[in-house]
Design an enzyme around this catalytic site. Structure first.
Site, PDB file in Angstrom:
ATOM      1  N   GLU A   1      -1.520  -8.012   5.766  1.00 31.78           N
ATOM      2  CA  GLU A   1      -1.098  -8.309   7.076  1.00 31.78           C
ATOM      3  C   GLU A   1      -2.127  -8.035   8.124  1.00 31.78           C
ATOM      4  O   GLU A   1      -1.839  -8.327   9.290  1.00 31.78           O
ATOM      5  CB  GLU A   1       0.169  -7.422   7.636  1.00 31.78           C
ATOM      6  CG  GLU A   1       0.045  -5.895   7.758  1.00 31.78           C
ATOM      7  CD  GLU A   1      -0.353  -5.023   6.414  1.00 31.78           C
ATOM      8  OE1 GLU A   1      -0.853  -5.490   5.527  1.00 31.78           O
ATOM      9  OE2 GLU A   1      -0.774  -3.855   6.859  1.00 31.78           O
TER      10      GLU A   1
ATOM     11  N   HIS B   1      -3.315  -4.596   1.899  1.00 34.28           N
ATOM     12  CA  HIS B   1      -2.826  -5.085   3.112  1.00 34.28           C
ATOM     13  C   HIS B   1      -2.994  -6.398   3.074  1.00 34.28           C
ATOM     14  O   HIS B   1      -3.980  -6.946   3.449  1.00 34.28           O
ATOM     15  CB  HIS B   1      -3.487  -4.364   4.269  1.00 34.28           C
ATOM     16  CG  HIS B   1      -3.020  -2.880   4.253  1.00 34.28           C
ATOM     17  ND1 HIS B   1      -2.328  -2.413   5.155  1.00 34.28           N
ATOM     18  CD2 HIS B   1      -3.669  -1.942   3.563  1.00 34.28           C
ATOM     19  CE1 HIS B   1      -2.257  -1.098   5.197  1.00 34.28           C
ATOM     20  NE2 HIS B   1      -2.995  -0.762   4.127  1.00 34.28           N
TER      21      HIS B   1
ATOM     22  N   CYS C   1       0.892  -1.226  -0.310  1.00 32.52           N
ATOM     23  CA  CYS C   1       0.068  -0.046  -0.212  1.00 32.52           C
ATOM     24  C   CYS C   1       0.760   1.393   0.037  1.00 32.52           C
ATOM     25  O   CYS C   1       1.601   1.503  -0.925  1.00 32.52           O
ATOM     26  CB  CYS C   1      -0.814   0.089   1.220  1.00 32.52           C
ATOM     27  SG  CYS C   1      -2.423   0.973   0.765  1.00 32.52           S
TER      28      CYS C   1
HETATM   29  N1  GLN Z   1      -3.396   1.850   3.266  1.00 32.79           N
HETATM   30  C1  GLN Z   1      -2.370   2.758   2.752  1.00 32.79           C
HETATM   31  O1  GLN Z   1      -1.100   2.484   3.011  1.00 32.79           O
HETATM   32  C2  GLN Z   1      -2.905   3.978   2.127  1.00 32.79           C
HETATM   33  C3  GLN Z   1      -2.073   4.654   1.550  1.00 32.79           C
HETATM   34  C4  GLN Z   1      -2.319   6.158   1.517  1.00 32.79           C
HETATM   35  N2  GLN Z   1      -3.542   6.629   0.593  1.00 32.79           N
HETATM   36  C5  GLN Z   1      -1.156   6.841   0.786  1.00 32.79           C
HETATM   37  O2  GLN Z   1      -1.443   7.606  -0.197  1.00 32.79           O
HETATM   38  O3  GLN Z   1      -0.043   6.954   1.312  1.00 32.79           O
END
Ligand code: GLN
Length: 192
Positions: free
Chosen positions: A173, A171, A78
């Site tokens: 995890e 994610h 992410c």
């Molecule tokens: N769950 C996440 O890691 C979201 C990432 C977040 N929207 C970002 O741009 O950093």
């Protein structure tokens, strides 16, 4: 196997728990010196702008690039996948890691309320679909020629491998399934 989790912000404890359950020794990385002796590093989900600021203030940006250049493997989930990408929102962010030949768009599914769960078919992962969560997730809008798309969601890549780099827009995890962590550790062992 000694693995690290970048522990500046975000879901690093959850990654740590999965890696330890698989028998890895885990170091929480907060400063450049913490990278010593590591072969693999997880960049967790969280908030990528905050993480970039913290990478700058801790002096970790270049040491992390050097870690990769020196043979280290990285998995960004992410926000971590955003840190790995060479292009974010159509531009290169100079203070990001810029290691992976991918272009991403942040928050590409909408706001927090647009977060969702999915069961993903992951190429080469035994045991059936992988349950994961997409939370203010980015989209990977371009992958380079060296990339292997290991999973898609709604026809778009969401898990991509490029050599010693792994990027997931979701994610894995936050649940109890450690198979993708196992996959990452295998990937690291094989490169040796
Ligand atoms: N769950 C996440 O890691 C979201 C990432 C977040 N929207 C970002 O741009 O950093």
């Amino acid at each position: 196997m000694r693995a690290g989790v970048l522990a500046l912000q975000g879901a690093f404890r959850e990654h740590r728990r999965h890696l330890e359950a698989l028998g890895a020794e885990v170091t929480e990385v907060r400063l450049p010196a913490d990278l010593a002796g590591l072969g693999a590093l997880v960049l967790p989900g969280g908030e990528s702008t905050t993480m970039r600021n913290l990478l700058t203030s801790t002096g970790l940006t270049q040491p992390l690039r050097d870690f990769y250049a020196g043979g280290g493997a990285l998995w960004g989930s992410c926000a971590g996948a955003i840190l790995l990408a060479r292009e974010v929102g159509g531009v290169t962010l100079e203070d990001s890691l810029n290691l992976m030949d991918t272009a991403v768009e942040r928050n590409a599914y909408g706001r927090q309320v647009a977060s969702f769960e999915a069961d993903l078919q992951v190429a080469g992962l035994p045991g059936g679909p992988l349950p994961v969560m997409f939370i203010r997730a980015p989209r990977i809008v371009r992958v380079g020629p060296a990339a292997e798309v290991l999973a898609e969601h709604a026809g778009e890549p969401c898990l991509v491998r490029e050599g010693r780099l792994l990027a997931s827009t979701f994610h894995p995890e936050l649940g109890h399934d450690s198979r993708l962590h196992q996959f990452f550790l295998e990937m690291v062992r094989q490169k040796k």
